[in-house]
Design an enzyme around this catalytic site. Sequence first.
Site, mmCIF file in Angstrom:
data_model
loop_
_atom_site.group_PDB
_atom_site.id
_atom_site.type_symbol
_atom_site.label_atom_id
_atom_site.label_comp_id
_atom_site.label_asym_id
_atom_site.label_seq_id
_atom_site.Cartn_x
_atom_site.Cartn_y
_atom_site.Cartn_z
ATOM 1 C CD GLU A 1 -2.863 -0.988 0.203
ATOM 2 O OE1 GLU A 1 -3.176 0.037 -0.476
ATOM 3 O OE2 GLU A 1 -3.161 -2.212 -0.548
ATOM 4 C CG ASP B 1 2.238 -7.437 -6.130
ATOM 5 O OD1 ASP B 1 1.758 -7.159 -5.228
ATOM 6 O OD2 ASP B 1 1.582 -8.091 -6.860
#
Length: 440
Positions: free
Chosen positions: A279, A359
């Site tokens: 995030e 990621d």
Amino acid sequence: MVSLPALALVGLLGGVQALETVLDTLNLRYGAGAVRDAAEWVETALDVDDPETMLSYQRSKTTLSRLQSWLAVVALLGIVVSGFYGDIAFALSETWLPSIAQGVLLLAGAILAGRVLSVPFDAYETFVIEERFGFNNQTVTLWIRDLLVGTVLALVFGGIVAAAILAAVAALPTLWPVAGWALVVLFSLSVMIVYPRVIAPLFNDFEPIADGDLREAVDDVFERAGFACEQIYEMDASRRSSHSNAYFVGFGRAKRVVLFDTLIEQMDREAIQAVLAHELAHWKKAHIWKQVAASAVQMAVVFAFLWWVTTSQWVYAAFGLPGETYAALGIGLLYAGPVLTLLAPLTNKLSLAHEREADDFAAETMGGADAMTRALRTLAGENLSNPFPHPAYAAFHLTHPPIPERIRRLRAEYGAHGSDDGEGGDVPAGDDTPGVPPAT
């Protein structure tokens, strides 16, 4: 007699719905075959006791959603093509109300009609489907409260934006699309500040992450990521559902990270750290601003189209409208919506790239792919998400790459070691799973 533009609108809206129905059907069949062929991996890696439960959940949600969409389109076309929309606009234009108020009232009526139409579907989804699969924690009272508060917010914010745009139409007859575009962009930025501080607390409680193991884990990942943000909150998502998630919202001093309490309960500390790092990457890598810029470009195209529609006499004659810009704007938006849907594969590419980059950032921050892959498996399993979407469906609907694809890519880039190495076996792929067509 139905006009040619009205027939074109029927074809456009109906055609897009037909396309969506085909995509849904392909996705359900494709996912069912893939999940059954990879049942051992689904049970072991995703911790799903019965893969058929996952498939049943997806079928139930998809069927309800498509039924609702078809009913909405049929109702909408019935109102517009029959001339009822034009009659309402004419009735408003003959009142003593100023043009801006007329347009706001028309929008308010559309919002309320949409809410009324969605009520039985939302109730069925919550108290039948989500209840059947063990996700629902809502009471009827809380659901009704959310419905009322959400409706009021939609009316207030929708009314503000509509009034501002119609005021620009009145004040700047030749430049209002530019002013309207700027207002929408400004509103979008404002919502990023207002939402976490004003809107979200109307629905959930947000508690700052206090001292303890979780806070230490949060501080550790922030230090690793080179990020400073004091506003880390736990949200009581379990009040409504057992679904889990996390999100980053806002900018400047208003930025904050929110972790669902369900996510905190379902994941180990390193997996939570990986989710948090993912995030944070959306801010660290300027994804938020890139998305804002892409949305601004999209809105510029929409307003250019609306300008053409509202200045073309055919729209007023074809749909029996009074000479009020707000009436033509409503029709213009009906044409624009399906076109934006058809362009989704292009607009989703940016989001997909951002998710892969996030990621990567999580894996680099955590020193490997293990924690992030565990987090991804938990999210897919706990939420009964379809791990194998059809490529065509994914192109139109997914803003995140499929979970197996993300895990395979992370392991290929960063390796798998320690206790996570090989857990659940090799990650299935479309091109090597028996009975599943090659992925594109």
